[in-house]
Design a protein around this motif. Structure first.
Motif, PDB file in Angstrom:
ATOM      1  N   GLU A   1       2.363  -0.179   4.128  1.00  0.00           N
ATOM      2  CA  GLU A   1       2.201   1.248   3.858  1.00  0.00           C
ATOM      3  C   GLU A   1       3.200   2.068   4.675  1.00  0.00           C
TER       4      GLU A   1
ATOM      5  N   LEU B   1       2.075  -3.477  -0.571  1.00  0.00           N
ATOM      6  CA  LEU B   1       2.571  -3.013  -1.855  1.00  0.00           C
ATOM      7  C   LEU B   1       3.705  -3.937  -2.283  1.00  0.00           C
TER       8      LEU B   1
ATOM      9  N   TYR C   1      -2.028  -2.094 -12.020  1.00  0.00           N
ATOM     10  CA  TYR C   1      -1.579  -1.458 -10.784  1.00  0.00           C
ATOM     11  C   TYR C   1      -1.076  -0.046 -11.085  1.00  0.00           C
TER      12      TYR C   1
ATOM     13  N   LYS D   1       1.371  -0.286  -6.554  1.00  0.00           N
ATOM     14  CA  LYS D   1       0.286  -0.125  -5.594  1.00  0.00           C
ATOM     15  C   LYS D   1      -1.051  -0.540  -6.200  1.00  0.00           C
ATOM     16  N   SER D   2      -1.983  -0.930  -5.330  1.00  0.00           N
ATOM     17  CA  SER D   2      -3.347  -1.272  -5.733  1.00  0.00           C
ATOM     18  C   SER D   2      -3.361  -2.348  -6.821  1.00  0.00           C
TER      19      SER D   2
ATOM     20  N   TYR E   1       6.563   1.794   3.067  1.00  0.00           N
ATOM     21  CA  TYR E   1       6.504   2.572   1.823  1.00  0.00           C
ATOM     22  C   TYR E   1       6.758   4.050   2.087  1.00  0.00           C
TER      23      TYR E   1
ATOM     24  N   GLU F   1       1.754  10.308  -7.716  1.00  0.00           N
ATOM     25  CA  GLU F   1       1.572   8.913  -7.316  1.00  0.00           C
ATOM     26  C   GLU F   1       1.969   7.921  -8.414  1.00  0.00           C
TER      27      GLU F   1
END
Length: 237
Positions: free
Chosen positions: A18, A192, A147, A165-166, A21, A42
């Motif tokens: 993070e 990520l 994602y 991300k995610s 990033y 985002e």
């Protein structure tokens, strides 16, 4: 570079934290413009239903480090059915080539229902190839990979820089549009995937930006990560 009318692009992937990033993002925003498909700051949601054969060749070819690999997937954006893409992605070392065509929602439903005959009737080589693999190698849906993607573009060199991300894997269900599909996080929350794609060259200032971070390239495959995550969760459920 083009081979048989297909554009080959370089593709490099990195795991980043993070903190990295946030540093990269601030610098990239100065040097590149946000992808025109981004609806929010985002980014946007990508959902891909990946296929593999009865031997899980796409999974094991990647794990075994085969130089040439190819995968099929169905991809949608923001869980919307107005644009459904059938894609094949081939990779040779750091080069990638992608073929794509569109499916209707009805055609997508037919594939999930194992009603494949329409594929051979379509005047589209990608559909015909998928049909052949379904019949000869029992290609079937294996996992949904999902994602949030934050994407930036540099016109010089046709460079695309993305933060994914995610990352999450479907555990129950194969229908991207089904709100009851159960997902599980496929990477630790602090990780990520950063991707760099370009054609024949990358501008020096972008290369310097990337090299200026303490990052190491990895042979990242979101399909492999999510497929293995699905298997682990099902095994210990």
């Amino acid at each position: 570079m083009k081979v048989k009318n297909q554009t080959l692009r370089h593709e490099f992937k990195y795991y980043i934290t993070e903190k990295t990033y946030q540093i990269l993002r601030q610098r990239i925003m100065v040097l590149a413009h946000r992808d025109e498909n981004s609806r929010r700051e985002e980014g946007y949601v990508i959902s891909s239903l990946y296929f593999d054969d009865y031997r899980n060749s796409a999974l094991y070819d990647k794990q075994d480090g085969d130089r040439f690999r190819k995968k099929f997937r169905i991809r949608v954006y923001e869980h919307e059915s107005k644009l459904i893409k059938l894609e094949s992605k081939a990779k040779l070392d750091s080069w990638t080539a992608k073929e794509s065509t569109t499916l209707t929602l009805d055609e997508y439903r037919k594939i999930l229902d194992e009603d494949y005959e329409f594929l051979i009737l379509k005047e589209d080589p990608l559909c015909k190839e998928l049909y052949t693999l379904i019949r000869t190698k029992l290609l079937r849906p294996k996992v949904i990979v999902e994602y949030e993607r934050e994407a930036y573009v540099v016109n010089e060199g046709n460079v695309r820089l993305t933060f994914d991300k995610s990352l999450r894997s479907s555990i129950i269900g194969f229908d991207i549009f089904d709100p009851d599909v159960v997902y599980s996080a496929a990477l630790p929350q602090e990780l990520l995937v950063f991707e760099v794609k370009y054609d024949d060259y990358i501008p020096k200032h972008i290369k310097a930006l990337i090299n200026g971070q303490a990052m190491q390239r990895y042979a990242v495959s979101k399909y492999v990560i999510c497929k293995k995550r699905r298997e682990r969760v099902i095994q210990y459920d």
